[in-house]
Design an enzyme around this catalytic site. Sequence first.
Site, mmCIF file in Angstrom:
data_model
loop_
_atom_site.group_PDB
_atom_site.id
_atom_site.type_symbol
_atom_site.label_atom_id
_atom_site.label_comp_id
_atom_site.label_asym_id
_atom_site.label_seq_id
_atom_site.Cartn_x
_atom_site.Cartn_y
_atom_site.Cartn_z
ATOM 1 N N TYR A 32 32.850 51.571 39.891
ATOM 2 C CA TYR A 32 31.716 50.795 40.370
ATOM 3 C C TYR A 32 31.309 51.055 41.818
ATOM 4 O O TYR A 32 30.256 50.595 42.255
ATOM 5 C CB TYR A 32 31.994 49.300 40.152
ATOM 6 C CG TYR A 32 32.052 48.955 38.688
ATOM 7 C CD1 TYR A 32 30.892 48.819 37.944
ATOM 8 C CD2 TYR A 32 33.268 48.802 38.034
ATOM 9 C CE1 TYR A 32 30.933 48.530 36.598
ATOM 10 C CE2 TYR A 32 33.328 48.507 36.679
ATOM 11 C CZ TYR A 32 32.158 48.369 35.961
ATOM 12 O OH TYR A 32 32.195 48.095 34.625
ATOM 13 N N PHE B 263 35.820 36.828 34.797
ATOM 14 C CA PHE B 263 34.748 36.717 33.814
ATOM 15 C C PHE B 263 34.346 38.095 33.306
ATOM 16 O O PHE B 263 33.352 38.273 32.656
ATOM 17 C CB PHE B 263 33.526 35.993 34.409
ATOM 18 C CG PHE B 263 33.020 36.597 35.700
ATOM 19 C CD1 PHE B 263 32.098 37.638 35.678
ATOM 20 C CD2 PHE B 263 33.458 36.139 36.932
ATOM 21 C CE1 PHE B 263 31.617 38.204 36.859
ATOM 22 C CE2 PHE B 263 32.984 36.675 38.115
ATOM 23 C CZ PHE B 263 32.051 37.720 38.082
#
Length: 413
Positions: free
Chosen positions: A125, A413
């Site tokens: 990322y 999450f």
Amino acid sequence: MTDLSDQLRPITADEWPSFVESMLATFGEVPRGPFLDTPPPTAELDRSLGLRDGTRFAVTAGIFSRELSVPGGVVPTAGITWVTVAPTHRRRGLLTAVMRRQLDEVHAAGREPVAALWAAESSIYGRFGYAPAAQRAGWTGSAPRLRLRPDVDCGTGSIRLVDVEEFRPAAMALHEQVRRSVPGNLARTDAWWERLLRDDPEHRDGSTARQLVLHTEVDGTVTGYASYRITGREDERSDPESTLTVEDVRGTTPVASAALWRFLFAHDLVRTVEAPYLSVDDPVRHLLADPRAWRARPTDSLWVRLVDVGAALSARRYPARLDMVFEVRDRFCDWNDGRWHVWGHPSGAFCDRTDRDPDIVLDIEALSAVYLGGESLAALHAAGRVTEISPGAVTQAATAFRWPVTPWCPDSF
């Protein structure tokens, strides 16, 4: 090779079973639990992305609408989630297409100046501007050695094991009280508390049901809570060798926190205590009579990406006065590229475009890393990832960007 990126689209509720099955298969997880046929309450299908490949999904992605605590404030945040690309569709630019679509849409909506995620693979990322901005400690210790110092005040309150109906409203109110002061903490709506407190037997992996604890003062005020599980084991001699895993523990006072930790450390038959998601700077380590008994194996938790530099830097506060121009280089989101004048102090901040000469030059990944106040701008400068133009600018900016409370995100999450 056909460009498939234009086929990315939000999924429907009817497509959820195939979507989640494909996603879990790519993650290498066994499908289980209550939300295999219908989306969970936290799902926002209008913010999902999928690419169908016959009856399966070759690409999955989604966004949760979250609120993130930042130094001195809170900011709406796009919680990036569900990101997978099937092995059959790798090396086709589909992950880049997902990142592009998500960030373009978040920027166009203008509501969320920050995006954040938990990275399954840490090498992916950075090229999209994300950087690790908070850590989890991975604490572990031998229970017999985990004793508090004799001078620690544990107060006169009481600790009770309670059911979820009593625990939930008390924990919700207490969490809302404390989470704003800790950068990296996320607001928990009713749907997120429902997810957090679900305790399906198939997800216990050999541990007990979740144990829920409240710390209450003599006047009835709840000043702390904790949740944990115990995994029972025996060694080859049938001696107990159980592990207690702390899931969540919060207190509004040092006394309440100390009392909760004394309780957690004092369980019979437990040989090891673990707290995988605890803050690296949790004060419990200063309460112990034997500091070496509680050892950390820190790793990244929350990754952050500034989607709107001006709004994001204006939303936080700075413990030291800052009046400086940053030249930000953002190849992936060119609307951030350029020079930004940041003016900030403990009670306010403002950031806007400028044509002044820069004091510091850095890329969006470095700026995102220091946003929550835990990473050091000076360390990034020493690594050659920040360029100082004005003498002394790095020292001044590093001091202003740091925050007294270490960033911490216990909610994956």
